[in-house]
Design an enzyme around this catalytic site. Sequence first.
Site, PDB file in Angstrom:
ATOM      1  N   ARG A  30      -3.974  -9.921   4.887  1.00  0.00           N
ATOM      2  CA  ARG A  30      -4.382 -10.061   3.484  1.00  0.00           C
ATOM      3  C   ARG A  30      -3.238  -9.535   2.628  1.00  0.00           C
ATOM      4  O   ARG A  30      -2.903  -8.356   2.680  1.00  0.00           O
ATOM      5  CB  ARG A  30      -5.672  -9.270   3.247  1.00  0.00           C
ATOM      6  CG  ARG A  30      -6.242  -9.360   1.837  1.00  0.00           C
ATOM      7  CD  ARG A  30      -7.555  -8.587   1.784  1.00  0.00           C
ATOM      8  NE  ARG A  30      -8.128  -8.603   0.443  1.00  0.00           N
ATOM      9  CZ  ARG A  30      -7.827  -7.738  -0.522  1.00  0.00           C
ATOM     10  NH1 ARG A  30      -6.940  -6.767  -0.304  1.00  0.00           N
ATOM     11  NH2 ARG A  30      -8.390  -7.834  -1.710  1.00  0.00           N
TER      12      ARG A  30
ATOM     13  N   LYS B   3       0.823  -1.216   0.000  1.00  0.00           N
ATOM     14  CA  LYS B   3       0.000   0.000   0.000  1.00  0.00           C
ATOM     15  C   LYS B   3       0.855   1.263   0.000  1.00  0.00           C
ATOM     16  O   LYS B   3       2.066   1.246   0.233  1.00  0.00           O
ATOM     17  CB  LYS B   3      -0.972  -0.034   1.176  1.00  0.00           C
ATOM     18  CG  LYS B   3      -2.082  -1.046   0.924  1.00  0.00           C
ATOM     19  CD  LYS B   3      -3.277  -0.851   1.796  1.00  0.00           C
ATOM     20  CE  LYS B   3      -4.438  -1.738   1.310  1.00  0.00           C
ATOM     21  NZ  LYS B   3      -5.545  -1.767   2.269  1.00  0.00           N
TER      22      LYS B   3
END
Length: 283
Positions: A260, A226
Amino acid sequence: MTEPLLWRVGPRVLDCGARTFVMGILNVTPDSFSDGGRFLDLEAAVAEGMAMVEAGADLLDVGGESTRPGAEDVPEGRERDRVVPVIKRLVAEVDVPVSVDTRKSDVAQAALDSGATIVNDVTAGRDPKMFETVRAGGAGIVLMHMRGDPATMQQLTDYRDVVGEVHDFLADRVRAAVDAGIDVECLAVDPGLGFAKSAEQSLLLMREIAALRDIGRPVLVGPSRKSFVGKVLGTEIDDRLEGTAGAVAWLVANGASVVRVHDVKEMVRVIRMVEAIKDAPGR
């Protein structure tokens, strides 16, 4: 001895108090922020899912709509057509729970009918039919915190207390799901790193991840590749493995139940190492 923390996902029960589970990300979209377009082909998607399970993934999460910042809505029929064939094949090929990453109840229904047993909903049940769909299907659900939608969320980062506000939102959505008839053991929560959060807010949520544990449900976190990793390290999307590993290690050490991730093999190794340290016998 660690107290059991059970997450019921269809016919399976995961004890999230015993260890951290790994959810492999499988995006069957042309525009996801990290791997858009790589797995649009059915055979490529199934092969990737099987490879992630071979590498140690405990769950697979199939998504047909990008939720990256600025992403536009995908029509329901197109999203359904992307995910259903992949889910059907994976359910036949692998022995792990398969999740659908969707905020649309009709897509969730089609996925559950195809063998998925988890709905990963970035809007925490905003679709008025989502909770009933999950309840009727006996599925697990991940309730994630996000303000707005992917097209608008990065303009909605004004929090007085991001940790407290995310905590209270998720606790409220757990209560709403239970009030809608979903067994509390079917619920997991996700703080939504990067979803209507600045890099600094995402880092703070990770630092304080243990604060979400008193909600009483497994905490799923998605730090993989991210933008906050890129901001800290000055790296592009395809060069965030080590930063993701650092985030995963911290999360595991501080009580995350599920991570995840895209890079399953590497993150499984990180988790095993952290858990070995946590479980080392005392002197």
